[in-house]
Design an enzyme around this catalytic site. Structure first.
Site, PDB file in Angstrom:
ATOM      1  N   GLU A 152      14.537  73.470 -32.818  1.00 15.19           N
ATOM      2  CA  GLU A 152      14.586  74.084 -34.029  1.00 15.19           C
ATOM      3  C   GLU A 152      14.951  74.838 -34.477  1.00 15.19           C
ATOM      4  O   GLU A 152      16.562  75.266 -35.928  1.00 15.19           O
ATOM      5  CB  GLU A 152      13.114  74.410 -34.351  1.00 15.19           C
ATOM      6  N   GLU A 271      37.472  45.503 -24.158  1.00  9.84           N
ATOM      7  CA  GLU A 271      37.960  45.707 -25.213  1.00  9.84           C
ATOM      8  C   GLU A 271      38.664  47.544 -24.691  1.00  9.84           C
ATOM      9  O   GLU A 271      38.165  48.565 -24.533  1.00  9.84           O
ATOM     10  CB  GLU A 271      38.741  45.532 -26.154  1.00  9.84           C
TER      11      GLU A 271
END
Length: 505
Positions: A152, A271
């Protein structure tokens, strides 16, 4: 404009003795007492500086108030402060005090403070010797960064939210504070999002747009450092979203080596990772484009091709609704087969030209390539280091998967008919865009759940695309970026580990 020889207002004696300067001096004295009680500036260590806020003066020209060095920070008063010009020249020095006080001396941190002012247009800078800021750099002596997520208090750090990963660079300590100046400047440049730099075995520098911003962030940083230390003591992992138990197989946070013996699975892009991009762009794509008409004519009545046509027709209808360039309506058989094929060819050529990562195109391409591989008109290409690494990982029990925008059929063909023979025996499975877009976090969440790992960080994902790396990392996977010849450029300071060969893993 002031006449020659006349002091500018901010450096005039009246201004230096004015209420705004005195209020800032008083503020720094107050903050030093507060930070002393927090343990950030004990033993005369640490320091604070702030600019004198004045709406009539640009921040870059505002004068600077800085605490002195080597003094009892909790006992400082306004008269102990140094006043500096915006360029760092001393405009006012405090008077000496009787023994046992030392002669006055401006903070040893001054040149480091000036870097934060110059490079980040800061309004205030805090240097803390808080124990948590020191210990957090010792948990991994090789780490170059401190990382934490899903806490938080990260929301209190400028530019960050709960789900973000907070990354703080760590620089090595030196015998003298001033000697840190260059390395701190490099860290500030290398991490444009950071508002803090940790110094190993020493402390932390934190800055903000104002003294309030700097103070707030300093409190949040110290909280997060302390949380990481306590989680570490509890055997919990502070760097992952789940904060689950630290596994003995986990790689050290921020380290520069990725040890796959510590992973259960490796997921590879194709790729730019296993295969040169040029093979895809210069061989596979042209082959599919040049042979799409022949393939459709020869296989038109088969169930596979009819399925491909329906997928393409559905995609093109969606493209037409969204005004996609090069989209051409696809007629039905009653209009004549040759008209259907002509429209299909036009759409496929447009999709290939735009390098679209869509299932309908990839499925058809896979079928076209299958014919090419089976006729020995095509042969898959992988980098020289790939086969040995696949074999090594397979032998050590690590499961290797492929995740590519190309169809699963195309993936199997590439590795099944490779320049190193059939490599499919080393691969455990294939994922394509049916699992989701490669630049979306949910796709990697789905893969993690499919692989059945205890936690996503047990998966190493290797890709050459920065956006894919970001998405995978957000899902909790460990990520390495592949830097191969012909790959596209990466953003500066992207924050990911990089490799040029699988042999580096």
């Amino acid at each position: 404009m002031a006449a020659s020889g006349v002091k500018t207002p901010v450096t005039s004696q009246a201004y230096l003795e004015g209420s705004q300067v005195n209020q800032t001096k008083s503020l720094i004295s107050e903050l030093c007492r507060l930070f002393y009680n927090l343990g950030w500036v004990s033993g005369t260590g640490g320091s604070i500086t702030a600019k004198v806020h004045d709406d009539s003066v640009p921040k870059s020209n505002q004068i600077i108030i800085m605490s002195p060095s080597g003094v009892q920070k909790e006992r400082m008063v306004e008269e102990d402060m140094y006043v500096l010009s915006s360029s760092g020249d001393i405009l006012f020095s405090p008077l000496p005090k009787p023994y046992p006080h030392k002669p006055p001396k401006c903070s040893d941190c001054a040149p480091l403070f000036m870097k934060a002012y110059d490079k980040r247009n800061a309004g205030a800078v805090i240097h803390s010797h808080g124990m948590e800021s020191c210990l957090v750099t010792m948990m991994d002596p090789l780490a170059k960064e401190f990382r934490i997520t899903h806490m938080e208090m990260i929301k209190g750090i400028q530019g960050h939210g709960y789900y973000d990963e907070l990354v703080v660079p760590i620089i090595e300590n030196t015998a003298h504070e001033r000697e840190l100046t260059e390395s701190l400047a490099k860290a500030i440049e290398a991490y444009p999002k950071t508002t803090a730099v940790l110094v190993r075995n020493h402390g932390v520098y934190i800055w903000g747009d104002s003294w309030i911003s700097a103070k707030t962030q300093a409190e949040c940083y110290h909280y997060l450092f302390q949380a990481a230390i306590k989680l570490h003591q509890l055997g919990l992992d502070w760097s992952t979203p789940s904060h689950g138990p630290i596994r003995s197989s986990q790689a050290l946070v921020g380290g520069q080596t990725t040890n796959t013996s510590l992973k259960r699975c490796v997921v590879l892009d194709i790729e730019g990772t296993t295969t040169p991009i040029s093979f895809v762009t210069d061989v596979l794509f042209p082959y599919a484009r040049d042979n799409v008409r022949r393939h459709l004519e020869e296989t038109y009545d088969t169930g596979a091709t009819q399925e491909d046509i329906e997928l393409l027709r559905s995609q093109v209808q969606e493209d037409l609704q969204h005004g996609v360039v090069d989209a051409v309506p696809i007629p039905y058989d009653e209009d004549g087969r040759h008209h259907v094929i002509a429209a299909l060819v036009a759409n496929v050529e447009g999709m290939i030209k735009s390098d679209r990562k869509i299932t309908s195109l990839k499925q058809l391409q896979g079928h076209i390539w299958r014919t090419g591989f089976e006729k020995n008109e095509l042969k898959g290409v992988v980098f020289d280091d790939v086969p040995g690494s696949l074999e090594k990982w397979h032998a050590s029990g690590i499961k290797v998967y492929i995740y590519s925008s190309g169809s699963r059929l195309a993936q199997r063909l590439l590795f099944g008919y490779s320049n190193f023979g059939d490599l499919r025996k080393y691969l455990s499975g294939f994922f394509d865009t049916t699992v989701g877009n490669k630049k979306e976090t949910k796709s990697y969440v789905e893969i993690s759940e499919s692989l059945g790992v205890h936690k996503p960080s047990e998966i190493l994902f290797i890709t050459d695309i920065f956006q894919e790396a970001v998405a995978a990392k957000a899902a909790g996977l460990e990520v390495v970026i592949s830097v191969r010849p012909g790959n596209g450029p990466l953003p500066e300071n992207h924050g990911f580990k990089t490799i040029k060969s699988f042999s580096e893993i």
